[in-house]
Design a protein around this motif. Sequence first.
Motif, PDB file in Angstrom:
ATOM      1  N   MET A   1     -20.029 -24.925  23.868  1.00 33.95           N
ATOM      2  CA  MET A   1     -19.299 -23.849  23.264  1.00 33.95           C
ATOM      3  C   MET A   1     -19.574 -22.568  24.046  1.00 33.95           C
ATOM      4  SD  MET A   1     -19.505 -22.951  19.319  1.00 33.95           S
ATOM      5  CE  MET A   1     -17.951 -22.951  18.597  1.00 33.95           C
ATOM      6  N   THR A   2     -18.560 -21.881  24.451  1.00 37.00           N
ATOM      7  CA  THR A   2     -18.704 -20.661  25.227  1.00 37.00           C
ATOM      8  C   THR A   2     -18.521 -19.451  24.327  1.00 37.00           C
ATOM      9  OG1 THR A   2     -16.372 -20.621  25.776  1.00 37.00           O
ATOM     10  CG2 THR A   2     -17.835 -21.766  27.309  1.00 37.00           C
ATOM     11  N   PRO A   3     -19.320 -18.398  24.597  1.00 34.23           N
ATOM     12  CA  PRO A   3     -19.156 -17.205  23.764  1.00 34.23           C
ATOM     13  C   PRO A   3     -17.848 -16.488  24.099  1.00 34.23           C
ATOM     14  CG  PRO A   3     -20.789 -16.828  25.463  1.00 34.23           C
ATOM     15  CD  PRO A   3     -20.390 -18.273  25.550  1.00 34.23           C
ATOM     16  N   SER A   4     -17.242 -15.934  23.093  1.00 33.48           N
ATOM     17  CA  SER A   4     -15.972 -15.243  23.307  1.00 33.48           C
ATOM     18  C   SER A   4     -16.223 -13.760  23.566  1.00 33.48           C
ATOM     19  CB  SER A   4     -15.080 -15.409  22.081  1.00 33.48           C
ATOM     20  OG  SER A   4     -15.701 -14.794  20.973  1.00 33.48           O
ATOM     21  N   ARG A   5     -15.354 -13.212  24.346  1.00 33.44           N
ATOM     22  CA  ARG A   5     -15.456 -11.795  24.657  1.00 33.44           C
ATOM     23  C   ARG A   5     -14.618 -10.987  23.669  1.00 33.44           C
ATOM     24  NH1 ARG A   5     -15.098 -11.277  31.180  1.00 33.44           N
ATOM     25  NH2 ARG A   5     -16.779 -12.715  31.628  1.00 33.44           N
ATOM     26  N   SER A   6     -15.169  -9.827  23.293  1.00 36.01           N
ATOM     27  CA  SER A   6     -14.398  -8.982  22.384  1.00 36.01           C
ATOM     28  C   SER A   6     -13.488  -8.072  23.200  1.00 36.01           C
ATOM     29  CB  SER A   6     -15.333  -8.139  21.518  1.00 36.01           C
ATOM     30  OG  SER A   6     -16.107  -7.300  22.331  1.00 36.01           O
ATOM     31  N   SER A   7     -12.381  -7.781  22.663  1.00 30.69           N
ATOM     32  CA  SER A   7     -11.395  -6.948  23.338  1.00 30.69           C
ATOM     33  C   SER A   7     -11.753  -5.481  23.157  1.00 30.69           C
ATOM     34  CB  SER A   7     -10.028  -7.254  22.750  1.00 30.69           C
ATOM     35  OG  SER A   7      -9.183  -6.183  22.877  1.00 30.69           O
ATOM     36  N   ALA A   8     -11.653  -4.692  24.228  1.00 34.31           N
ATOM     37  CA  ALA A   8     -11.985  -3.269  24.172  1.00 34.31           C
ATOM     38  C   ALA A   8     -10.844  -2.454  23.568  1.00 34.31           C
ATOM     39  CB  ALA A   8     -12.306  -2.750  25.561  1.00 34.31           C
ATOM     40  N   THR A   9      -9.642  -3.032  23.487  1.00 36.24           N
ATOM     41  CA  THR A   9      -8.508  -2.283  22.963  1.00 36.24           C
ATOM     42  C   THR A   9      -8.577  -2.139  21.452  1.00 36.24           C
ATOM     43  OG1 THR A   9      -7.215  -4.304  22.847  1.00 36.24           O
ATOM     44  CG2 THR A   9      -7.027  -2.986  24.851  1.00 36.24           C
ATOM     45  N   GLY A  10      -9.226  -3.028  20.799  1.00 37.43           N
ATOM     46  CA  GLY A  10      -9.289  -2.987  19.343  1.00 37.43           C
ATOM     47  C   GLY A  10     -10.401  -2.095  18.825  1.00 37.43           C
ATOM     48  N   GLY A  11     -11.430  -1.856  19.616  1.00 37.27           N
ATOM     49  CA  GLY A  11     -12.568  -1.066  19.156  1.00 37.27           C
ATOM     50  C   GLY A  11     -12.470   0.380  19.595  1.00 37.27           C
ATOM     51  N   VAL A  12     -13.371   1.198  19.067  1.00 35.43           N
ATOM     52  CA  VAL A  12     -13.419   2.609  19.436  1.00 35.43           C
ATOM     53  C   VAL A  12     -14.344   2.753  20.646  1.00 35.43           C
ATOM     54  CG1 VAL A  12     -14.043   4.913  18.657  1.00 35.43           C
ATOM     55  CG2 VAL A  12     -13.060   3.272  17.042  1.00 35.43           C
ATOM     56  N   LEU A  13     -13.847   3.401  21.682  1.00 31.15           N
ATOM     57  CA  LEU A  13     -14.637   3.594  22.898  1.00 31.15           C
ATOM     58  C   LEU A  13     -15.535   4.815  22.728  1.00 31.15           C
ATOM     59  CD1 LEU A  13     -11.937   2.992  25.629  1.00 31.15           C
ATOM     60  CD2 LEU A  13     -13.729   1.447  24.902  1.00 31.15           C
ATOM     61  N   PRO A  14     -16.765   4.748  23.219  1.00 26.56           N
ATOM     62  CA  PRO A  14     -17.633   5.928  23.118  1.00 26.56           C
ATOM     63  C   PRO A  14     -17.145   7.047  24.043  1.00 26.56           C
ATOM     64  CG  PRO A  14     -18.698   4.227  24.409  1.00 26.56           C
ATOM     65  CD  PRO A  14     -17.435   3.627  23.846  1.00 26.56           C
ATOM     66  N   VAL A  15     -17.315   8.268  23.616  1.00 25.47           N
ATOM     67  CA  VAL A  15     -16.889   9.421  24.402  1.00 25.47           C
ATOM     68  C   VAL A  15     -17.936   9.681  25.482  1.00 25.47           C
ATOM     69  CG1 VAL A  15     -16.325  11.871  24.346  1.00 25.47           C
ATOM     70  CG2 VAL A  15     -15.718  10.408  22.418  1.00 25.47           C
ATOM     71  N   SER A  16     -17.501   9.717  26.727  1.00 27.42           N
ATOM     72  CA  SER A  16     -18.410   9.933  27.847  1.00 27.42           C
ATOM     73  C   SER A  16     -18.383  11.397  28.259  1.00 27.42           C
ATOM     74  CB  SER A  16     -17.982   9.060  29.024  1.00 27.42           C
ATOM     75  OG  SER A  16     -18.791   9.316  30.126  1.00 27.42           O
ATOM     76  N   LYS A  17     -19.530  11.936  28.653  1.00 26.67           N
ATOM     77  CA  LYS A  17     -19.622  13.337  29.080  1.00 26.67           C
ATOM     78  C   LYS A  17     -19.677  13.449  30.597  1.00 26.67           C
ATOM     79  CE  LYS A  17     -21.723  14.894  24.897  1.00 26.67           C
ATOM     80  NZ  LYS A  17     -22.671  15.761  24.252  1.00 26.67           N
ATOM     81  N   VAL A  18     -19.223  12.427  31.290  1.00 25.08           N
ATOM     82  CA  VAL A  18     -19.209  12.429  32.742  1.00 25.08           C
ATOM     83  C   VAL A  18     -17.956  13.148  33.214  1.00 25.08           C
ATOM     84  CG1 VAL A  18     -19.152  10.974  34.798  1.00 25.08           C
ATOM     85  CG2 VAL A  18     -20.473  10.274  32.817  1.00 25.08           C
ATOM     86  N   LYS A  19     -18.107  14.061  34.173  1.00 25.03           N
ATOM     87  CA  LYS A  19     -16.954  14.771  34.719  1.00 25.03           C
ATOM     88  C   LYS A  19     -16.410  14.001  35.911  1.00 25.03           C
ATOM     89  CE  LYS A  19     -18.455  19.315  33.313  1.00 25.03           C
ATOM     90  NZ  LYS A  19     -18.736  20.687  33.721  1.00 25.03           N
ATOM     91  N   TYR A  20     -15.137  13.736  35.857  1.00 21.07           N
ATOM     92  CA  TYR A  20     -14.476  13.007  36.927  1.00 21.07           C
ATOM     93  C   TYR A  20     -13.591  13.966  37.706  1.00 21.07           C
ATOM     94  CZ  TYR A  20     -15.974   8.769  34.597  1.00 21.07           C
ATOM     95  OH  TYR A  20     -16.730   7.782  34.036  1.00 21.07           O
ATOM     96  N   SER A  21     -13.362  13.653  38.967  1.00 20.61           N
ATOM     97  CA  SER A  21     -12.450  14.455  39.769  1.00 20.61           C
ATOM     98  C   SER A  21     -11.479  13.519  40.483  1.00 20.61           C
ATOM     99  CB  SER A  21     -13.221  15.298  40.782  1.00 20.61           C
ATOM    100  OG  SER A  21     -13.891  14.454  41.686  1.00 20.61           O
ATOM    101  N   ARG A  22     -10.321  14.066  40.772  1.00 22.31           N
ATOM    102  CA  ARG A  22      -9.271  13.282  41.428  1.00 22.31           C
ATOM    103  C   ARG A  22      -9.622  13.099  42.903  1.00 22.31           C
ATOM    104  NH1 ARG A  22      -4.025  12.133  40.053  1.00 22.31           N
ATOM    105  NH2 ARG A  22      -4.298  13.376  38.187  1.00 22.31           N
ATOM    106  N   LEU A  23      -9.458  11.895  43.401  1.00 25.81           N
ATOM    107  CA  LEU A  23      -9.721  11.610  44.812  1.00 25.81           C
ATOM    108  C   LEU A  23      -8.590  12.121  45.684  1.00 25.81           C
ATOM    109  CD1 LEU A  23     -11.092   7.972  44.585  1.00 25.81           C
ATOM    110  CD2 LEU A  23     -12.380  10.049  44.973  1.00 25.81           C
ATOM    111  N   ALA A  24      -8.906  12.440  46.911  1.00 26.13           N
ATOM    112  CA  ALA A  24      -7.894  12.920  47.851  1.00 26.13           C
ATOM    113  C   ALA A  24      -6.966  11.780  48.235  1.00 26.13           C
ATOM    114  CB  ALA A  24      -8.576  13.488  49.090  1.00 26.13           C
ATOM    115  N   ASP A  25      -5.746  12.152  48.661  1.00 25.56           N
ATOM    116  CA  ASP A  25      -4.760  11.139  49.058  1.00 25.56           C
ATOM    117  C   ASP A  25      -5.176  10.435  50.341  1.00 25.56           C
ATOM    118  OD1 ASP A  25      -3.215  11.744  46.871  1.00 25.56           O
ATOM    119  OD2 ASP A  25      -2.014  13.233  47.955  1.00 25.56           O
ATOM    120  N   SER A  26      -5.724  11.166  51.285  1.00 27.11           N
ATOM    121  CA  SER A  26      -6.173  10.555  52.535  1.00 27.11           C
ATOM    122  C   SER A  26      -7.680  10.315  52.419  1.00 27.11           C
ATOM    123  CB  SER A  26      -5.862  11.458  53.727  1.00 27.11           C
ATOM    124  OG  SER A  26      -6.581  12.664  53.590  1.00 27.11           O
ATOM    125  N   ASP A  27      -8.028   9.108  52.116  1.00 27.91           N
ATOM    126  CA  ASP A  27      -9.434   8.762  51.914  1.00 27.91           C
ATOM    127  C   ASP A  27     -10.059   8.371  53.246  1.00 27.91           C
ATOM    128  OD1 ASP A  27     -11.848   8.138  50.847  1.00 27.91           O
ATOM    129  OD2 ASP A  27     -11.239   6.186  50.070  1.00 27.91           O
TER     130      ASP A  27
END
Length: 121
Positions: A1-27
């Motif tokens: 019997m294999t364990p089933s994975r829970s779907s992330a779409t149904g649960g509430v995601l924790p709020v992250s305090k990480v600041k993200y920035s957009r990557l440049a077009d020419s990487d």
Amino acid sequence: MTPSRSSATGGVLPVSKVKYSRLADSDEGYIDLQFKKSPPKVPYKAIALATFLFVIGALLIIVGSLLLTGHITVTNPDRTVPVLIIGVLVFLPGFYHLRIAYYASKGYRGYSYDDIPDFDD
């Protein structure tokens, strides 16, 4: 019997305090945030200790000088020179580290807070 994975779409995601920035077009493998300097970490405990050593050393030098010159009368004059020597030995490291902290705070080239030992380890 294999364990089933829970779907992330149904649960509430924790709020992250990480600041993200957009990557440049020419990487090219580099982004600007890689080269951004973080603000220097100021070792407040080490600066407080250096200030304490500076003040105590200066007081011992002054008292030792007054004892040595005879402005303060003593019964045992052989104890005046050790007060002066201890004052100098305490004054020097305090002055040295305060000088580095002052120049680092003013932003002089070649001086950094990294040169002062930190006691937060």
